[in-house]
Design an enzyme around this catalytic site. Sequence first.
Site, PDB file in Angstrom:
ATOM      1  N   LYS B  99      18.157   9.319 -20.803  1.00 49.21           N
ATOM      2  CA  LYS B  99      18.684   7.953 -20.693  1.00 49.21           C
ATOM      3  C   LYS B  99      17.701   7.108 -19.900  1.00 49.21           C
ATOM      4  O   LYS B  99      16.973   7.675 -19.072  1.00 49.21           O
ATOM      5  CB  LYS B  99      20.087   7.936 -20.080  1.00 49.21           C
ATOM      6  CG  LYS B  99      20.245   8.667 -18.731  1.00 49.21           C
ATOM      7  CD  LYS B  99      19.916   7.804 -17.559  1.00 49.21           C
ATOM      8  CE  LYS B  99      19.566   8.565 -16.337  1.00 49.21           C
ATOM      9  NZ  LYS B  99      18.883   7.815 -15.297  1.00 49.21           N
ATOM     10  N   ARG B 169       9.672   3.482 -12.789  1.00 45.26           N
ATOM     11  CA  ARG B 169      10.934   2.753 -12.657  1.00 45.26           C
ATOM     12  C   ARG B 169      10.722   1.298 -12.244  1.00 45.26           C
ATOM     13  O   ARG B 169      11.661   0.505 -12.261  1.00 45.26           O
ATOM     14  CB  ARG B 169      11.818   3.422 -11.600  1.00 45.26           C
ATOM     15  CG  ARG B 169      12.475   4.696 -12.096  1.00 45.26           C
ATOM     16  CD  ARG B 169      12.953   5.485 -10.917  1.00 45.26           C
ATOM     17  NE  ARG B 169      13.955   6.468 -11.281  1.00 45.26           N
ATOM     18  CZ  ARG B 169      14.194   7.569 -10.573  1.00 45.26           C
ATOM     19  NH1 ARG B 169      13.493   7.804  -9.475  1.00 45.26           N
ATOM     20  NH2 ARG B 169      15.111   8.414 -10.938  1.00 45.26           N
ATOM     21  N   ASP B 181      18.193   2.666 -15.277  1.00 43.56           N
ATOM     22  CA  ASP B 181      18.089   3.995 -14.666  1.00 43.56           C
ATOM     23  C   ASP B 181      19.429   4.477 -14.109  1.00 43.56           C
ATOM     24  O   ASP B 181      19.818   5.621 -14.315  1.00 43.56           O
ATOM     25  CB  ASP B 181      17.047   3.952 -13.541  1.00 43.56           C
ATOM     26  CG  ASP B 181      16.675   5.345 -13.071  1.00 43.56           C
ATOM     27  OD1 ASP B 181      16.452   6.212 -13.931  1.00 43.56           O
ATOM     28  OD2 ASP B 181      16.627   5.576 -11.850  1.00 43.56           O
TER      29      ASP B 181
END
Lengths: 334, 334
Positions: B99, B169, B181
Amino acid sequence: MDKTRTVRWGILGTARIAEKVSVAIQQASNAELKGIASRSTEKASVWASEFKVPASYGHYQELLADPEIDAVYIPLPPSLHAEWTIKAAEAGKHVLCEKPLAMDVNEAKMMADACSKNGVQLMDGVMWVHHPRTKMMKEKLQENILGELRRVTSAISFCWDEIPLQNIRLHKNLGGGSLLDMGWYCARAILWVFDELPVKVFATAKFVNEVDLNLSAILWFPDGKRASFDCGFDSCMRKWFEITGTKGVLNCNDFTRPWDLENPEFQVCDTFGNCEKLKSSTHLQEVCMIESFCDNILNNKPDDSLVNDSIRTQIICDALGESAEKEEIVIIKS
Amino acid sequence: MDKTRTVRWGILGTARIAEKVSVAIQQASNAELKGIASRSTEKASVWASEFKVPASYGHYQELLADPEIDAVYIPLPPSLHAEWTIKAAEAGKHVLCEKPLAMDVNEAKMMADACSKNGVQLMDGVMWVHHPRTKMMKEKLQENILGELRRVTSAISFCWDEIPLQNIRLHKNLGGGSLLDMGWYCARAILWVFDELPVKVFATAKFVNEVDLNLSAILWFPDGKRASFDCGFDSCMRKWFEITGTKGVLNCNDFTRPWDLENPEFQVCDTFGNCEKLKSSTHLQEVCMIESFCDNILNNKPDDSLVNDSIRTQIICDALGESAEKEEIVIIKS
């Protein structure tokens, strides 16, 4: 009775909350309950005998005229808070006014001005800030164990089985709505943590009778700090806040009143989920509130921070109410 | 090895999360780990020997061309998910994709279409939904002990000491940001409770490098239900949700992964604050995820609800991302 050591109280109105506060006044070491006023002479007299109050009055103004009364507690609907707080101040009485302090910040400031001008103290009836647990939590925050504070999340609710349309909480002109009734606590808790006003707020609400049955909010604070809360009359009883920093989290599951009065707890957790449960002493918060209020009066040291907190809470609630009606961000001017 | 009873896996990329999932594949009763691919032949080979994987490949495409591989796990940055999921599907491989599923819902739908067209299963790497605790919580919800469901509140965060600007990220073009995230988990949890899309959302974020370092959101659902969450890389580790109904509250303090793997707990509280703590069995959720994925393949029953959940999560995250950029409500068209 040593008059220099006690504050003599009267209560304006026989709302249910008055029962709890009357007991607190009677239990407080530096207070005595002298009178109860109602719009009905009979109601006042019945109440006086039930709660063992020496004097009863068939009109609020009569109680205010009694020179034997030093301070009044006002449990009337919010729409009457300004009028009776100002009249009480003008009669030279200190005022403990049930929350929300007022219908809006203009009223709140008029009330504060009237009290200041007449040299009397004004405080709203938020009890939890006077519980010894609250001081203990503040000390933990000041020890800096949470690191830099980032956010506060809070929720306060209870649930009616059926919506009681007659209830004053559902009448806009009386000052109803979950924001002023319960969101007031969340806003105060957030203020208590950050000790400054948000720069802007966003809220959304479900309205019934033009009154918010529930409300969800986001509040932006300086330096990127943020808070959010929800309140409502349509969800299971909750009364928690979570304070999050960079290094830890402080949780209180029942900040407005401990679920178990004998166990006023909170917990502090670190970033690994290791939690320390802390317990404070078990004083009744309503008695603490009365004693603190009376102490200030007896020591002739009115605590301005209390009025200031009420007014800032009102500023936040005003902005949230406006935001919820528009469903738009509302800027708070400092 | 009975080929009708195991799914043979390959992994595309040596990201850190791949270590945990590789162990899960090796532990799962119906899976075996056959190969690892990296853009560097040497890296793949070193990884293969460290994690005891029989085959290594110096290019992802080589692994996809291997007829001995049935399914792939894709732990690449989000920006590469669509490309490699579609290539894997075209090579006839089932796909477990980390994901967030994709950069946006258009990509997500292309991925789902490619998998459907090629008769392979697609699932995202959200592990907690496969933990036995999750099923147990769902059963509690279905027992209706919370009354009518009103809202979900959730928070997921962790805190960097210093912001690592090199971290993927924090790169928008790679699919970074706390929403994709961590908010992905919150959005999935909310979907898991309400099982329908919100009608509109509002979000606000702190941006660094054009990427959301944190985000706070409100989501409106049909029938007045509501949800809110916050996520971020700048607050102490949290991973909780609270599900509130008219009669009760379900709390899970560590839904994405139990703080203590031996104690996967949650609690259900009534309106008087009486709480029942419940504990599920202690299976490793990553192993449950792999076994569930393989079961579907081996029984030739691809589970469309999994793809559907991923796509709905992506729809919610897309809307939240758009809302956070504009700081305006975004309507979700059904």
